[in-house]
Scaffold this active site. Structure first.
Site, PDB file in Angstrom:
ATOM      1  N   GLY A  19      58.453  43.336  38.780  1.00 41.77           N
ATOM      2  CA  GLY A  19      57.570  43.660  37.672  1.00 41.77           C
ATOM      3  C   GLY A  19      56.941  45.025  37.860  1.00 41.77           C
ATOM      4  O   GLY A  19      56.713  45.473  38.983  1.00 41.77           O
ATOM      5  N   GLY A  21      53.948  47.675  35.875  1.00 37.89           N
ATOM      6  CA  GLY A  21      52.985  47.927  34.812  1.00 37.89           C
ATOM      7  C   GLY A  21      52.246  49.210  35.066  1.00 37.89           C
ATOM      8  O   GLY A  21      52.528  49.947  36.017  1.00 37.89           O
ATOM      9  N   MET A  23      49.251  49.570  36.046  1.00 34.85           N
ATOM     10  CA  MET A  23      48.299  49.540  37.156  1.00 34.85           C
ATOM     11  C   MET A  23      48.949  49.271  38.502  1.00 34.85           C
ATOM     12  O   MET A  23      48.358  49.573  39.542  1.00 34.85           O
ATOM     13  CB  MET A  23      47.227  48.471  36.894  1.00 34.85           C
ATOM     14  CG  MET A  23      46.305  48.803  35.730  1.00 34.85           C
ATOM     15  SD  MET A  23      44.779  47.822  35.754  1.00 34.85           S
ATOM     16  CE  MET A  23      45.419  46.192  35.452  1.00 34.85           C
ATOM     17  N   LYS A  41      51.861  42.751  45.191  1.00 36.26           N
ATOM     18  CA  LYS A  41      51.457  43.733  44.188  1.00 36.26           C
ATOM     19  C   LYS A  41      51.063  45.014  44.919  1.00 36.26           C
ATOM     20  O   LYS A  41      50.134  45.022  45.729  1.00 36.26           O
ATOM     21  CB  LYS A  41      50.292  43.208  43.354  1.00 36.26           C
ATOM     22  CG  LYS A  41      49.868  44.153  42.226  1.00 36.26           C
ATOM     23  CD  LYS A  41      48.829  43.525  41.340  1.00 36.26           C
ATOM     24  CE  LYS A  41      49.405  42.433  40.467  1.00 36.26           C
ATOM     25  NZ  LYS A  41      50.261  42.934  39.387  1.00 36.26           N
ATOM     26  N   ASP A 134      41.077  41.967  32.677  1.00 33.23           N
ATOM     27  CA  ASP A 134      42.408  42.251  32.109  1.00 33.23           C
ATOM     28  C   ASP A 134      43.131  40.954  31.760  1.00 33.23           C
ATOM     29  O   ASP A 134      44.290  40.751  32.120  1.00 33.23           O
ATOM     30  CB  ASP A 134      43.236  43.092  33.089  1.00 33.23           C
ATOM     31  CG  ASP A 134      44.457  43.729  32.419  1.00 33.23           C
ATOM     32  OD1 ASP A 134      44.425  43.921  31.188  1.00 33.23           O
ATOM     33  OD2 ASP A 134      45.435  44.016  33.129  1.00 33.23           O
TER      34      ASP A 134
END
Length: 462
Positions: A19, A21, A23, A41, A134
């Protein structure tokens, strides 16, 4: 970031990118010590060099890791390795809430149930002074089709701590889901998350977000949240129940003081909708009907032989007999007024409440408890269509002698064709399918109930 694939971050071997994004980037990684896959992450490159960021990162990561709730994605670890800052989380394969969204809107019951789970996660975070900042479909992961995990708590706050963002006053988040106060850079609290979740609910039931079209600039979208009136949800879904629209509109008030003031308030509203949508006969046939109880009720016999429910002894003029106990099945000597094992009234008077029957058999529906652990492991109990009190001490209908069970822990009751369980202010809580309940919770066949540490499999005998 692709250069991390095949390398190690601390004790984790990076396998693939899963993934990306604005951020952060998320990787699948392997943890040899525990022989499991995790999700890592990785935060923006260069952030590790910012002293303000590093301080906020450690502070927020520790706070997030302490959060424990069935609907919050667990954080396993965090750290910095060779200039790369990362957070390690559970690896979930069920996708995100995004895949549930449909142009014509989701099935309403499914949408309410999943949004309710997200709201329960927010309640836990807010009670620990953590604001998500968020909330959006991409941060709502699915462990299974009907089990949601809210992820990325505090990431926006961590990134807002960088010196560049502090100087410019730019906020971090996703404009389509940001509250007016977040979009204008003012102070936010839990009510901002409630607004964002309201946007997700709006999108789930109508198939679109209330503000922002493809191609709109982030500032344009933020200003629409501040200035434009909310398009009524029933403009897109004409048959939307008014009580659902009311919850959406209240959560999307531009003034935070007019929204739900806590996630708990929104949970209560969503729970009421959930009960209403499921109807009075959930878990039963649509042909479910009420009749007067027979003079001498006869408990059902399970065709598969899993349970044994012998006939209740007949009563006449107050004459009482012993025999097999309806509730627990144990034998009692003739003349006993109450079961010597579970305390059940052997007169059969409680059967007078069994007014709802299976039209195919003419026999009442019963609730069934199978004890899965603790001092009553393996024991099974059949319950009438009335009220059963549950607790640790004498005086309760069902006694579970475990210290994690409160003296007067919970009540199971039958109302209008459905069974409800209600916690009575117990110390260690009552949980249905691993979610702590705060209001009466309707039960479905196959649910698991936990009183303190004691787990019960609930089923409906038809």
């Amino acid at each position: 970031m692709s250069t991390l694939i095949g390398k190690k971050l601390g004790n984790f071997e990076v396998v693939e990118e899963i993934g990306h994004g604005g951020m952060a980037t998320v990787f699948k990684a392997y943890q040899p010590a525990l022989d499991r896959f995790v999700a890592i992450k990785v935060l923006p490159a260069g952030s590790a060099k910012d002293s303000t960021f590093q301080k906020r990162f450690v502070q927020e990561a520790r706070a997030i890791a302490r959060l424990y709730h069935p609907h919050i994605l667990p954080v396993h670890d965090f750290g910095e390795h060779d200039g790369t800052t990362y957070i390690v989380m559970e690896y979930v394969t069920g996708g995100t809430f995004k895949k549930k969204l449909k142009p014509q809107g989701m099935p309403l019951r499914e949408a309410i149930d999943l949004i309710l789970q997200a709201c329960q996660a927010l309640e836990c975070a807010h009670q620990n002074n953590i604001v998500h900042r968020d909330v959006k479909p991409g941060n709502m992961l699915l462990r299974s089709e009907n089990f949601l995990l809210l992820a990325d708590f505090g990431i926006a706050k961590i990134l807002e701590a960088t010196s560049m963002l502090t100087r410019t006053g730019v906020g971090i988040g996703t404009p389509q889901y940001m509250s007016p106060e977040q979009g204008t850079g003012t102070q936010v609290d839990g009510r901002s998350d409630i607004y964002s979740l309201g946007v997700v609910l709006y999108q789930a039931v109508t198939g679109r977000v209330p503000f922002g079209a493809p191609g709109d600039a982030p500032l344009t979208i933020s200003l629409k949240h501040v200035n434009d009136p909310l398009p009524p949800p029933r403009q897109y879904v004409a048959d939307l129940p008014p009580m659902v629209e009311q919850v959406i509109v209240k959560s999307l008030e531009k003034d935070p003081t007019r929204r739900f003031q806590t996630a708990g308030e929104m949970i209560e509203a969503l729970s009421n909708i959930n009960l209403a949508l499921r109807g009075p006969t959930i878990g039963f046939s649509d042909a479910f009907r009420a009749v007067s109880p027979p003079e001498h009720p006869t408990p059902i016999q399970d065709g598969a032989g899993a349970y044994s429910h012998p006939n209740l002894p007949a009563s006449s003029g107050g004459s009482l007999a012993g025999g097999a106990c309806f509730r627990c099945g144990n034998e009692n000597l003739p003349g006993k007024l109450f079961c010597t094992t579970c305390g059940y009234d052997l007169s059969g008077r409680r059967a007078q409440s069994d007014r709802f029957v299976n039209p195919a058999t003419g026999r009442p529906y019963y609730a069934h408890f199978a004890m899965l652990n603790g001092p009553l492991t393996g024991r099974q109990f059949t319950l009438h269509q009335d009220t059963t009190t549950i607790g640790r001490t004498t005086g309760n209908d069902l006694i579970i002698a475990d210290l994690t069970v409160s003296r007067h822990h919970a009540v199971l009751r039958f109302e209008n064709g459905r069974w409800l369980v209600e916690d009575k202010g117990s110390a260690n809580g009552t949980f249905v399918n691993d979610v702590r309940i705060r209001w009466p919770q309707m039960l479905k066949d196959g649910d698991r109930i936990r009183f303190g540490d004691e787990i019960v499999a609930f089923s409906i005998i038809q």
